[in-house]
Scaffold this motif. Structure first.
Motif, PDB file in Angstrom:
ATOM      1  N   ASP A  70      30.587 -44.786  11.331  1.00 42.66           N
ATOM      2  CA  ASP A  70      30.574 -44.496   9.894  1.00 42.66           C
ATOM      3  C   ASP A  70      30.757 -43.008   9.605  1.00 42.66           C
ATOM      4  N   SER A  71      31.235 -42.241  10.579  1.00 47.01           N
ATOM      5  CA  SER A  71      31.617 -40.846  10.349  1.00 47.01           C
ATOM      6  C   SER A  71      32.630 -40.499  11.439  1.00 47.01           C
ATOM      7  N   ASP A  72      33.083 -39.248  11.466  1.00 46.49           N
ATOM      8  CA  ASP A  72      34.102 -38.880  12.467  1.00 46.49           C
ATOM      9  C   ASP A  72      33.476 -38.329  13.744  1.00 46.49           C
ATOM     10  N   LYS A  73      32.162 -38.356  13.815  1.00 45.30           N
ATOM     11  CA  LYS A  73      31.496 -37.666  14.923  1.00 45.30           C
ATOM     12  C   LYS A  73      31.666 -38.418  16.247  1.00 45.30           C
ATOM     13  N   ILE A  74      31.929 -37.661  17.303  1.00 51.42           N
ATOM     14  CA  ILE A  74      32.045 -38.226  18.660  1.00 51.42           C
ATOM     15  C   ILE A  74      31.288 -37.313  19.620  1.00 51.42           C
ATOM     16  N   ILE A  75      30.522 -37.901  20.499  1.00 42.69           N
ATOM     17  CA  ILE A  75      29.760 -37.144  21.502  1.00 42.69           C
ATOM     18  C   ILE A  75      30.217 -37.607  22.879  1.00 42.69           C
ATOM     19  N   ASN A  76      30.400 -36.677  23.807  1.00 42.27           N
ATOM     20  CA  ASN A  76      30.771 -37.029  25.182  1.00 42.27           C
ATOM     21  C   ASN A  76      29.612 -36.773  26.128  1.00 42.27           C
ATOM     22  N   LEU A  77      29.341 -37.746  26.980  1.00 37.70           N
ATOM     23  CA  LEU A  77      28.348 -37.551  28.040  1.00 37.70           C
ATOM     24  C   LEU A  77      29.056 -37.694  29.375  1.00 37.70           C
ATOM     25  N   ASN A  78      28.751 -36.791  30.298  1.00 37.61           N
ATOM     26  CA  ASN A  78      29.339 -36.839  31.633  1.00 37.61           C
ATOM     27  C   ASN A  78      28.205 -37.069  32.627  1.00 37.61           C
ATOM     28  N   ILE A  79      28.212 -38.231  33.275  1.00 36.13           N
ATOM     29  CA  ILE A  79      27.041 -38.613  34.092  1.00 36.13           C
ATOM     30  C   ILE A  79      27.445 -38.749  35.552  1.00 36.13           C
ATOM     31  N   PRO A  80      26.803 -37.982  36.447  1.00 34.10           N
ATOM     32  CA  PRO A  80      27.113 -38.149  37.875  1.00 34.10           C
ATOM     33  C   PRO A  80      26.617 -39.489  38.405  1.00 34.10           C
ATOM     34  N   SER A  81      27.161 -39.909  39.528  1.00 32.14           N
ATOM     35  CA  SER A  81      26.740 -41.168  40.141  1.00 32.14           C
ATOM     36  C   SER A  81      25.225 -41.180  40.330  1.00 32.14           C
ATOM     37  N   LEU A  82      24.586 -42.256  39.931  1.00 31.60           N
ATOM     38  CA  LEU A  82      23.135 -42.473  39.977  1.00 31.60           C
ATOM     39  C   LEU A  82      22.350 -41.545  39.043  1.00 31.60           C
ATOM     40  N   GLY A  83      23.078 -40.783  38.217  1.00 30.41           N
ATOM     41  CA  GLY A  83      22.425 -39.875  37.277  1.00 30.41           C
ATOM     42  C   GLY A  83      22.113 -40.548  35.951  1.00 30.41           C
ATOM     43  N   THR A  84      21.443 -39.797  35.076  1.00 33.07           N
ATOM     44  CA  THR A  84      20.989 -40.314  33.784  1.00 33.07           C
ATOM     45  C   THR A  84      21.200 -39.239  32.712  1.00 33.07           C
ATOM     46  N   LYS A  85      21.726 -39.620  31.572  1.00 35.22           N
ATOM     47  CA  LYS A  85      21.868 -38.690  30.443  1.00 35.22           C
ATOM     48  C   LYS A  85      21.439 -39.416  29.170  1.00 35.22           C
ATOM     49  N   TYR A  86      20.993 -38.634  28.191  1.00 35.88           N
ATOM     50  CA  TYR A  86      20.637 -39.262  26.928  1.00 35.88           C
ATOM     51  C   TYR A  86      21.156 -38.445  25.763  1.00 35.88           C
ATOM     52  N   PHE A  87      21.218 -39.089  24.614  1.00 34.52           N
ATOM     53  CA  PHE A  87      21.626 -38.417  23.387  1.00 34.52           C
ATOM     54  C   PHE A  87      20.627 -38.783  22.301  1.00 34.52           C
ATOM     55  N   SER A  88      20.118 -37.765  21.601  1.00 34.11           N
ATOM     56  CA  SER A  88      19.167 -38.016  20.509  1.00 34.11           C
ATOM     57  C   SER A  88      19.919 -38.148  19.194  1.00 34.11           C
ATOM     58  N   LEU A  89      19.647 -39.229  18.501  1.00 38.63           N
ATOM     59  CA  LEU A  89      20.369 -39.554  17.275  1.00 38.63           C
ATOM     60  C   LEU A  89      19.367 -39.574  16.115  1.00 38.63           C
ATOM     61  N   SER A  90      19.699 -38.889  15.033  1.00 34.43           N
ATOM     62  CA  SER A  90      18.834 -38.949  13.848  1.00 34.43           C
ATOM     63  C   SER A  90      19.690 -38.710  12.612  1.00 34.43           C
ATOM     64  N   ASN A  91      19.133 -38.974  11.455  1.00 37.76           N
ATOM     65  CA  ASN A  91      19.828 -38.776  10.162  1.00 37.76           C
ATOM     66  C   ASN A  91      21.178 -39.475  10.121  1.00 37.76           C
ATOM     67  N   TYR A  92      21.242 -40.665  10.669  1.00 39.78           N
ATOM     68  CA  TYR A  92      22.502 -41.415  10.653  1.00 39.78           C
ATOM     69  C   TYR A  92      22.203 -42.887  10.390  1.00 39.78           C
TER      70      TYR A  92
END
Lengths: 274, 278
Positions: free
Chosen positions: A218-240
């Motif tokens: 519902d907007s133009d926003k795009i976030i990229n996450l680059n995760i190594p093998s067996l790794g973990t990444k997160y993204f915090s989302l608010s006001n959406y």
């Protein structure tokens, strides 16, 4: 034609042809090493801000024969970058065991990282299937799915639970989930609310680096996450408010979603697979 | 595989004169698909949701929701006059051509647009005061066709209760396309360490059966895991917990027994477990 092929081709060839049919949608790489001694573990998420995490582990050997068998539940933890941190072991003979996991890091820096679960026992599944006369039951192995219970605050009885979802990692760290040539877009059927906060947590069960694009529909926003093998990444989302999609080379890319994540003392915490 | 989207039940907490409310959220988009090739058309399918309730002699269409691509539909049980455990179910279709009072539920259309692996789902939500818990769920069409089936599950997801601070429920969900199927099925409850001490309770087909876990959860057996089996009928079991001090809710379903195995023959593994415990 199909019946003719099935009749005259060896079983392995049929399996391979069947695999090729939808090869760009396959979750796991082609393998012929499934047997009673191998296993598939889901790739579970550890949340460092929780006051306690429990794991509901199943004793498949006991469940099959209907009698208690001593097993060791093993948990192996990997940090954000996918490097081995530590392992934990718990012995039990119960059919299901609710295990309080120890925090794997004394001085935690990462908010989220991942772990696998597998079972060891003197009684192998091979022996069990032999004993009950089902040694012809091939092309099957143990799948360690389990349930993780997250306690977001100090209350000892206030928690949310989520089942294992996806992983395909064996006890010897064989990673069977594959990346595909063409990308898939996965959209959880969930309405994110602007007044709530969310952590979208992804881990990478494949052998290679994984890029995940988080798309705000519902907007133009795009976030990229680059995760190594067996790794973990997160993204915090608010006001959406609205829906979110995940684009990646996985055939199916699901996040673990923490709603109003820990620490949370208000009872508004939730966790679910997207 | 196409699916029905049930509306979760209302759970009446009679001693508190309060309710846990059920709702379902649908989003009109295939939840997994290949990324479009250049010049290919975007997703533009309108989806209609027929909301059916199970009435005395038939299914009854009570509302139709029209959803454009990327549009949500939120369906709350409290907005409709129905019993707290009466079966309410959304049927997704590509045309608005729903029969008004069928004996059999119409077949749901698949939302798939390619061969991407997918389970067609919606958000099943429970809310209490300011807390909401959700999970991505569905009732598969094939499961709603079953005539003879069985069931094996466990209550290991319940949370320890302390001075009645935590309420634990297991909700047994069963849908059959045939409105005449509404008879009762026995569910056996037992501690797997003592399988000869079985209790039974009755669950209904084409309904939500709400089982409050309390009697199993007393004295020294407070954390024992109990098994639940049925030789007559299959259910999707949802464990729901509520902490009355924090209002924290949690809902999750348990995996079917075949999920303890991986491989082409995992269904045989599931049958093996049922054979042991049923």
């Amino acid at each position: 034609m199909k019946n003719l092929l099935k009749r005259y081709l060896p079983q392995e060839s049929i399996k391979f042809l069947s695999y090729l049919k939808n090869w760009n949608h396959k979750i796991y790489s082609f393998r012929d090493d499934i047997n009673f001694e191998t296993n598939f573990s889901d790739f579970f998420i550890w949340s460092n801000d929780c006051s306690k995490i429990e794991f509901v582990a199943e004793n498949l050997r006991g469940l099959i024969i209907g009698k208690k068998i001593e097993v060791t539940h093993n948990f192996v933890f990997f940090n954000e970058q996918g490097q081995f941190i530590t392992s934990q072991k718990y012995q039990t003979c119960n059919f299901f065991e609710k295990i309080v996991l120890d925090s794997p890091l004394e001085n935690p820096k990462s908010k989220y990282f991942s772990f696998i679960h597998f079972v060891d026992s003197k009684t192998s599944l091979n022996d069990i299937f032999d004993n009950i006369g089902l040694n012809k039951l091939n092309d099957i192995c143990e799948q360690n799915r389990g349930y993780t219970i997250y306690y977001p605050g100090e209350n000892k009885y206030s928690a949310a639970v989520v089942h294992g979802n996806f992983g395909g990692i064996s006890k010897n760290f064989l990673r069977r989930v594959k990346t595909n040539f063409r990308k898939h877009i996965y959209t959880p059927i969930y309405k994110f609310e602007g007044r709530e906060n969310y952590d979208l947590v992804f881990n990478n069960p494949t052998k290679t680096n994984l890029v995940i694009k988080i798309i705000y529909n519902d907007s133009d926003k795009i976030i990229n996450l680059n995760i190594p093998s067996l790794g973990t990444k997160y993204f915090s989302l608010s006001n959406y408010s609205g829906s979110i999609s995940f684009e990646s080379k996985l055939a199916i890319c699901r996040a673990l979603i923490f709603r109003n994540p820990a620490p949370n003392f208000k009872g508004t915490f939730d966790v679910f697979h997207s | 595989m196409s699916s029905y989207f049930p509306i979760p039940p209302t759970i009446n907490l009679e001693e508190l004169s309060l309710k846990i409310a059920g709702s379902t959220t649908f989003l009109n988009i295939p939840n997994n698909r290949l990324k479009n090739r250049i010049f290919s058309k975007g997703y533009n399918q309108v989806i209609y949701l027929g909301l059916y309730s199970l009435e005395k002699y038939n299914w009854s269409l009570i509302k139709v929701f029209k959803t454009s691509p990327y549009e949500f539909a939120q369906v709350e049980r409290k907005d409709f006059e129905c019993e707290s455990n009466q079966m309410l179910v959304l049927v997704p279709q590509k045309t608005n051509n729903f029969p008004k009072s069928p004996k059999k539920l119409p077949k749901p259309d698949s939302l798939r647009i390619d061969k991407s692996p997918v389970a067609e789902r919606c958000s099943l939500n429970f809310s209490f005061k300011n807390s909401v818990t959700s999970y991505q769920g569905e009732y598969p069409f094939e499961m709603a066709l079953l005539k003879n089936s069985s069931f094996f599950s466990f209550d290991a997801l319940k949370q320890s209760s302390f001075k009645d601070e935590v309420l634990n429920f297991v909700i047994y969900m069963n849908i059959n396309i045939n409105s005449d199927v509404r008879d009762e099925a026995n569910i056996n409850v037992f501690n797997p360490s003592d399988i000869f001490l079985k209790r039974k309770f009755v669950a209904k087909r084409n309904s939500f059966t709400i089982h409050r876990i309390q009697e199993e959860n007393n004295g020294s057996q407070i954390n024992s895991v109990y098994f639940y089996t049925s030789e007559d009928c299959s259910f999707i079991p949802i464990t729901l917990t509520l902490n009355l001090k924090t209002n924290q809710l949690s809902a999750e379903h348990t995996h079917p027994p075949s999920e303890f195995f991986y491989g082409l023959n995992k269904i045989d593994g599931g049958r093996l477990l049922k054979k042991t415990w049923l």
